[in-house]
Design an enzyme around this catalytic site. Structure first.
Site, PDB file in Angstrom:
ATOM      1  N   SER A 266      69.559  46.323  52.313  1.00  0.00           N
ATOM      2  CA  SER A 266      69.826  45.087  53.021  1.00  0.00           C
ATOM      3  C   SER A 266      70.759  44.168  52.231  1.00  0.00           C
ATOM      4  CB  SER A 266      68.489  44.433  53.341  1.00  0.00           C
ATOM      5  OG  SER A 266      68.609  43.683  54.508  1.00  0.00           O
ATOM      6  N   LYS A 270      74.237  45.316  50.196  1.00  0.00           N
ATOM      7  CA  LYS A 270      75.565  44.699  50.082  1.00  0.00           C
ATOM      8  C   LYS A 270      75.879  44.588  48.583  1.00  0.00           C
ATOM      9  CE  LYS A 270      73.981  41.407  53.720  1.00  0.00           C
ATOM     10  NZ  LYS A 270      73.891  42.120  54.939  1.00  0.00           N
ATOM     11  N   TRP A 357      70.712  45.056  64.156  1.00  0.00           N
ATOM     12  CA  TRP A 357      71.285  43.878  63.493  1.00  0.00           C
ATOM     13  C   TRP A 357      72.299  44.299  62.428  1.00  0.00           C
ATOM     14  CZ3 TRP A 357      71.953  38.965  64.179  1.00  0.00           C
ATOM     15  CH2 TRP A 357      71.966  38.035  63.149  1.00  0.00           C
ATOM     16  N   HIS A 407      64.266  48.526  59.888  1.00  0.00           N
ATOM     17  CA  HIS A 407      64.881  48.012  58.667  1.00  0.00           C
ATOM     18  C   HIS A 407      63.883  48.088  57.513  1.00  0.00           C
ATOM     19  CE1 HIS A 407      67.839  45.354  56.776  1.00  0.00           C
ATOM     20  NE2 HIS A 407      66.839  44.606  56.340  1.00  0.00           N
TER      21      HIS A 407
HETATM   22  C1  GCU Z   1      68.910  39.025  57.132  1.00  0.00           C
HETATM   23  C2  GCU Z   1      70.403  38.986  57.035  1.00  0.00           C
HETATM   24  C3  GCU Z   1      70.984  40.347  56.685  1.00  0.00           C
HETATM   25  C4  GCU Z   1      70.308  40.911  55.462  1.00  0.00           C
HETATM   26  C5  GCU Z   1      68.805  40.890  55.645  1.00  0.00           C
HETATM   27  C6  GCU Z   1      68.021  41.278  54.396  1.00  0.00           C
HETATM   28  O1  GCU Z   1      68.533  39.806  58.236  1.00  0.00           O
HETATM   29  O2  GCU Z   1      70.906  38.507  58.244  1.00  0.00           O
HETATM   30  O3  GCU Z   1      72.380  40.250  56.433  1.00  0.00           O
HETATM   31  O4  GCU Z   1      70.783  42.203  55.180  1.00  0.00           O
HETATM   32  O5  GCU Z   1      68.383  39.589  55.965  1.00  0.00           O
HETATM   33  O6  GCU Z   1      68.521  41.215  53.294  1.00  0.00           O
HETATM   34  O7  GCU Z   1      66.842  41.587  54.561  1.00  0.00           O
END
Ligand code: GCU
Length: 435
Positions: A266, A270, A357, A407
């Site tokens: 998540s 990144k 998402w 997720h």
């Molecule tokens: C939120 C956010 C995402 C991210 C996620 C996470 O959903 O919008 O960009 O990847 O949190 O880190 O759990």
């Protein structure tokens, strides 16, 4: 599924929280993905076609790295020299005798009176030395990754939680082992890999305070109050922290520092991609459900968008990135070019079917469009032209996997990471060498 009244209230509040007032609802309709043209990773800013590895290394890659550094994640400072750390064995017979747990304090500025982070290092006892390793950040403190009572509770600021694991933004005993399903140490040790994990909040607490806490202020010049528009946001700071773990691993003789994979889930996926792009010591890079600002193409505007992420998390990217809110087509880069910065090192992008998402298709397409760079550099690139079906991992140098479910990080995900590493590092029987 039957829902209680509380369940319904929670769901409605959840949906309301997911769509801030005035925000466009996310697009989940493939037919509504706008037409877009991606910048060509193999065309220089002067309009010259890149046809040789030499042109890639000397012209195009530096251009792309500069774009992402100055317009998206933000420039990070030089690392501290010398490296300073202290290590202590927590338990040499953890996991029923199968692994040694170490706790390592790393001083981020190389000074013992400066900021520090704590690393949990899990080394399988039976694996031949030196041991290859996965490095990744965790969301809830090292002690959340395993119930072992000897892992110190984090003292850093932590995001609130619903179940009492975090009180007044501090981790409590209740959090011990709470994230262990995401860190199946036994399974990983069995495959002959070590794991190093660190709480991301040790480097920078994950909330927007104008960069007054965490690592950023330590680097301000006299009178500076916040990073410049092209200086590091939180993701770049976390990635910088991962490089500091690597500094230590290079000095830890039990670890094979030439075989270290960086992984993250998540927002930390990144982070893993940016760490891999900026630090070539990471020999494999793995992103899990990294989505917008990670592996997913921004121009698709499917699920989370640039504007949305910059609004909900203004501290993740540098200030310059905000100019692309609702202006994705003007970006001189897109996320396939982030993947291309990792070339020719193996990169594995993992998605989850229900995690719309994070735009699984957009994550696959980034891999697809990074393929020409990987091929130019003499690898097999991505061995799939169409998005593979669920549970059909593609384990070529650019790898892609989508699993069923939501997720999260699961033991199947870890199996795929280990299969990928086995294959590219030519280890084991290669249970994943079927693709
Ligand atoms: C939120 C956010 C995402 C991210 C996620 C996470 O959903 O919008 O960009 O990847 O949190 O880190 O759990």
């Amino acid at each position: 599924m039957r829902r209680t009244i509380r369940g319904w209230v929670g769901l409605i509040v959840g949906i309301a929280a997911a769509v801030p007032a005035g925000a466009q609802p996310p697009n989940y309709d493939e037919a509504k993905v706008p037409e877009y043209r991606l910048p060509d990773p193999l065309l220089t800013q002067a309009g010259e076609k890149v046809t040789t590895p030499r042109q890639w290394w000397s012209i195009r890659r530096p251009e792309i790295l500069k774009l992402f550094s100055e317009q998206m994640y933000g420039r990070a400072p030089q690392p501290p020299r010398p490296i300073r750390y202290r290590q202590r064995v927590i338990d040499s017979k953890a996991l029923g005798g199968k692994a040694t747990f170490l706790n390592v304090t790393i001083w981020l500025l190389g000074e013992q009176d400066g900021p520090s982070m704590e690393v949990l290092l899990v080394i399988p006892n039976a694996a031949p030395r030196p041991v290859p390793a996965f490095v990744g950040m965790n969301f809830r403190g090292n002690a959340s990754t395993h119930p072992h009572p000897g892992i110190p509770l984090s003292k850093s600021w932590m995001r609130a939680s619903r179940g009492g694991e975090v009180v007044d933004h501090k981790m409590t005993e209740k959090a011990r082992g709470s994230a262990s399903s995401r860190w199946p140490f036994e399974q990983i040790a069995q495959r002959g890999y070590a794991v190093a994990t660190v709480y991301y909040g040790d480097v920078d607490p994950d909330f927007d305070d104008g960069f007054q806490n965490g690592i950023h202020p330590w680097f301000y010049r006299d009178g500076q109050r916040r990073p410049e528009a092209d200086q590091w946001g939180s993701i770049a700071a976390w990635a910088w922290g991962l490089s500091r773990v690597m500094d230590y691993l290079e000095r830890q003789p039990l670890i094979d520092a030439k075989h270290v994979a960086v992984m993250g889930h998540s927002r930390l996926g990144k982070t893993a991609l940016w760490a891999g792009a900026t630090d070539p010591r990471f020999a494999i890079v793995i992103s899990n459900d990294s989505g917008c600002g990670g592996a997913a193409l921004s121009r698709r505007r499917y699920g989370e968008t640039v504007k949305r992420i910059n609004t909900s998390f203004p501290h993740w990217f540098c200030e310059n990135f905000k100019q692309y809110n609702d202006r994705e087509d003007e970006m001189p880069f897109d996320q396939h070019m982030l993947i291309s910065l990792i070339a020719p090192r193996p990169v594995l992008v993992c998605s989850a079917e229900e995690d719309r998402w994070a735009d699984p298709r957009g994550e696959f397409l980034s891999c697809r469009h990074a393929d020409p760079v990987y091929r130019l550099l003499g690898t097999d690139g991505l061995a799939a032209t169409k998005m593979p079906a669920i549970h059909q991992p593609v384990l070529s140098t650019v790898g892609y996997h989508i699993r069923a479910g939501k997720h999260d990080v699961t033991s199947l995900d870890w199996k795929t990471y280990c299969d990928f590493a086995d294959r590219h590092w030519k280890r084991g029987g290669g249970s994943g060498a079927s693709q």
